[in-house]
Design a protein around this motif. Structure first.
Motif, short mmCIF file in Angstrom:
data_model
loop_
_atom_site.label_atom_id
_atom_site.label_comp_id
_atom_site.label_asym_id
_atom_site.label_seq_id
_atom_site.Cartn_x
_atom_site.Cartn_y
_atom_site.Cartn_z
N GLU A 13 0.78 -1.22 -0.04
CA GLU A 13 0.12 0.19 -0.13
C GLU A 13 0.89 1.14 -0.02
O GLU A 13 1.97 1.11 0.58
N ASP A 14 0.38 2.28 -0.61
CA ASP A 14 1.00 3.67 -0.47
C ASP A 14 1.01 4.43 1.04
O ASP A 14 -0.14 4.44 1.62
N LYS A 15 2.08 4.36 1.57
CA LYS A 15 1.97 4.78 3.02
C LYS A 15 2.58 6.31 2.99
O LYS A 15 2.53 6.93 4.08
N SER A 16 2.53 6.94 1.90
CA SER A 16 3.17 8.34 1.97
C SER A 16 2.00 9.35 2.75
O SER A 16 2.42 10.18 3.62
N LEU A 17 0.77 9.15 2.61
CA LEU A 17 -0.20 9.95 3.26
C LEU A 17 -0.20 9.61 4.71
O LEU A 17 -0.18 10.55 5.79
N HIS A 19 2.59 8.59 6.69
CA HIS A 19 3.72 9.25 6.91
C HIS A 19 3.76 10.66 6.99
O HIS A 19 4.04 11.34 8.09
N LEU A 20 3.03 11.43 6.10
CA LEU A 20 2.55 12.73 6.27
C LEU A 20 1.84 13.14 7.66
O LEU A 20 2.29 14.25 8.12
N SER A 38 -3.64 17.63 10.57
CA SER A 38 -3.63 16.32 10.37
C SER A 38 -4.86 15.89 10.63
O SER A 38 -5.39 14.93 9.90
N TRP A 103 3.83 5.41 14.32
CA TRP A 103 4.67 5.79 13.13
C TRP A 103 5.80 4.51 13.25
O TRP A 103 6.26 3.94 11.98
#
Length: 112
Positions: A13-17, A19-20, A38, A103
C-alpha cells in the motif's frame, strides 16, 4: 480480485499519506496547528476497507488526536492551575507515545 485488493499487506500500500500525517502529528508543540491540520486531512480522506493497513493507521491517528484534544480541553476548563498543567503534560506524553508507536509500526509494516 476485489477481495485481494482490500487485503493487501502494508508493504504494497501507499504509505506516504500516513507518513505525512504522522509527521504533522509529531509537530504538535507548534501551537497545535499541525496536529489540527492532520486531523482535518484525516477526516476528509475517502473511506478505505476497514481492515486495510492504511485504514487502521488513519483510525489510530484520529483517536490519538481526538483524545489529546479532549484531555487538553478538559485541562483548559479546569480552574486549578496545577491540575490544568498536569493534564496538559499527561496529554502531551500520552500523545507522543501514540505517535511513536504508530509511526514505528508503519515503518515496520505492521498494523497497530
Amino acid at each position: 480480485m476485489a477481495s485481494t485488493l482490500h487485503s493487501q499487506p502494508l508493504a504494497l500500500e501507499d504509505k506516504s499519506l500516513a507518513h505525512l500525517l504522522y509527521g504533522l502529528m509529531a509537530c504538535f508543540p507548534l501551537f497545535l496547528v499541525p496536529a489540527a491540520l492532520s486531523l482535518l486531512i484525516n477526516f476528509y480522506q475517502p473511506q478505505h476497507h476497514p481492515d486495510s493497513a492504511l485504514a487502521v493507521h488513519l483510525r489510530w491517528q484520529r483517536w490519538s488526536l481526538v483524545g489529546m484534544f479532549t484531555i487538553m480541553l478538559i485541562g483548559y476548563l479546569v480552574s486549578s492551575q496545577w491540575l490544568s498543567t498536569t493534564l496538559y503534560v499527561a496529554a502531551a506524553v500520552w500523545f507522543i507515545g501514540r505517535v511513536f508507536k504508530g509511526w514505528l509500526s508503519l515503518i515496520e509494516g505492521r498494523n497497530i
